[in-house]
Write a protein that holds these residues in place. Sequence first.
Motif, short mmCIF file in Angstrom:
data_model
loop_
_atom_site.label_atom_id
_atom_site.label_comp_id
_atom_site.label_asym_id
_atom_site.label_seq_id
_atom_site.Cartn_x
_atom_site.Cartn_y
_atom_site.Cartn_z
N TRP A 73 -75.50 77.86 -0.64
CA TRP A 73 -74.90 77.34 -1.86
C TRP A 73 -75.08 75.84 -1.98
N THR A 74 -75.06 75.38 -3.24
CA THR A 74 -75.18 73.95 -3.52
C THR A 74 -74.19 73.58 -4.61
N TRP A 75 -74.19 72.30 -4.97
CA TRP A 75 -73.24 71.80 -5.96
C TRP A 75 -73.49 72.42 -7.33
N GLY A 76 -72.41 72.67 -8.06
CA GLY A 76 -72.52 73.06 -9.45
C GLY A 76 -72.66 71.83 -10.33
N ALA A 77 -72.35 71.97 -11.61
CA ALA A 77 -72.42 70.83 -12.53
C ALA A 77 -71.40 69.78 -12.09
N LEU A 97 -73.25 76.61 -7.10
CA LEU A 97 -74.41 77.41 -7.54
C LEU A 97 -75.26 77.79 -6.33
N PRO A 98 -76.03 78.89 -6.45
CA PRO A 98 -76.91 79.27 -5.34
C PRO A 98 -77.93 78.17 -5.03
N GLN A 129 -75.83 73.80 -18.48
CA GLN A 129 -76.02 74.54 -19.72
C GLN A 129 -76.77 75.83 -19.49
N GLY A 130 -76.31 76.87 -20.16
CA GLY A 130 -76.93 78.18 -20.04
C GLY A 130 -75.89 79.25 -19.80
N MET A 131 -76.21 80.47 -20.14
CA MET A 131 -75.24 81.57 -20.05
C MET A 131 -74.77 81.84 -18.64
N VAL A 132 -75.63 81.53 -17.64
CA VAL A 132 -75.26 81.80 -16.25
C VAL A 132 -75.32 80.54 -15.40
N ALA A 133 -75.24 79.37 -16.05
CA ALA A 133 -75.13 78.13 -15.29
C ALA A 133 -73.70 78.00 -14.79
N SER A 134 -73.28 76.80 -14.43
CA SER A 134 -71.94 76.63 -13.87
C SER A 134 -70.87 77.12 -14.84
N LYS A 153 -71.29 84.08 -18.74
CA LYS A 153 -71.85 85.43 -18.66
C LYS A 153 -72.38 85.77 -17.26
N GLY A 154 -72.14 84.90 -16.28
CA GLY A 154 -72.67 85.12 -14.95
C GLY A 154 -71.86 86.09 -14.11
N ARG A 155 -72.35 86.32 -12.91
CA ARG A 155 -71.69 87.21 -11.95
C ARG A 155 -71.09 86.34 -10.85
N MET A 156 -69.76 86.32 -10.82
CA MET A 156 -69.08 85.49 -9.82
C MET A 156 -69.41 85.99 -8.42
N GLY A 157 -69.78 85.05 -7.56
CA GLY A 157 -70.21 85.38 -6.20
C GLY A 157 -71.71 85.53 -6.07
N ILE A 158 -72.40 85.68 -7.21
CA ILE A 158 -73.86 85.81 -7.19
C ILE A 158 -74.49 84.62 -7.93
N ASP A 159 -74.12 84.44 -9.19
CA ASP A 159 -74.64 83.33 -9.97
C ASP A 159 -73.87 82.03 -9.72
#
Length: 427
Positions: A73-77, A97-98, A129-134, A153-159
């Motif tokens: 994992w790495t930093w999100g926005a 984020l992954p 920005q994006g449906m599955v970004a942070s 719209k992401g999958r928590m734990g995956i996106d």
Amino acid sequence: MRQSAVLVTTVAAALVGGFILSGTMKPIQGQTANVGFGAVAGYKGGLDVMTGPYEVVPNWPKPLSNLPGHENWTWGAVQGVFAESPDRVFMLERGELPKLDRPTPKAFPEMGPSLSFPVGQAPFRNASQGMVASPPGAGGPGADPEDPAQAWKGRMGIDARWEHTVVVFNQAGDIVEQWTQWDKMLRRPHSVYVNPYDAEKHVWIVDDHSHALFKFTHDGKTLVQTIGTPNKAGADATHFNRPTFLTWLPDSTMFVADGYNGTRVAKFDKDGKFLVAWGKRGNGPGDFNVVHGITSDPVTRRVYVSDRGNKRMQVFDENGKFLDQWPFSPASNTQFLIIPADRSGIWAFEDTTAKVVKYDFEGHFLYAWGTLGDHPGGFFNMHGASVDQEGNLYIAEVGNGRLQKFRPRAGANPAFLVGKPVYAAWR
């Protein structure tokens, strides 16, 4: 003849002024000297274009993947930063984020001819920005945090993972504090501060989706005050509509930029009592379209506001009387503002142009640096900034999903450095 003499005198004065500003400038042998200036006098090369009077501090902060259980994992926005000191630097991020390597380019004929991803010389992921970004979605101006259609719209734990929304780094870039006890309460932490005139050094977090300001004890263990009505939008003494940033005057009078959906600046006293607000939607003097960056002059008590959607700076007295305005670049998206303690000017941190810009108090352009990119020293969606007591500059990037630390280059002209902040009540 008299007009010619005046012209010659004026040109000579400008040339002398240029040399004074730039320091010693030597012509290349066999060529005429060009009058110019640089962040470091006599420096050869193009570093000014990219990092101005600074150099990037490498490997700062340390990767999130160094933490146990975060290897992938790495930093999100990264939304906000505040340097209480070189050894206590706060960072806000919208989860994690992954961790990914840059993908191999691939054509996408189903999207259209001649399209491929990733594009060379450009960041391959926008962390913000994006449906599955942070998370959590509904981030742009006008977006409704309560509208399911605008939700992430992401999958928590995956996106993504909603963890480590508030962390603190030491001088070496190690995580020394993890405020994970507040992860569940915070919905979209936007900015973080310590009031420079508060001897108790309370920590403030602005959460735009919560429509609230949260005031914590210095150690982060206790929430001592909430201003606004959490999770309820409005525009009165007890409600905000997605607030963004704060600023204080020496008596701890506080101003709130309100904000992404609101169209006003709200003023509070040192205890958090509502005093007055001003602004409405529009593009005339005193109107707003996305009230974003805000800062104040401790001497004149003027309030400077980045009216982001109208691409301009507006200037008010402390009670909302309109005083002045000036345009930003037509391409700009000015996110954050700083007036340092030395009152050497106003620094603006621009998103789309990837520029750190200096103006004087009347709006005259003085200097700029910065380039777009995800390389060290490049920028992608600057969103927040802070300076510590040693003059190190920290810049948060929502698009790149990172926090960068810049230290002054040896011999840098102080006029091109973002000045140190006010620390009136504490060190």
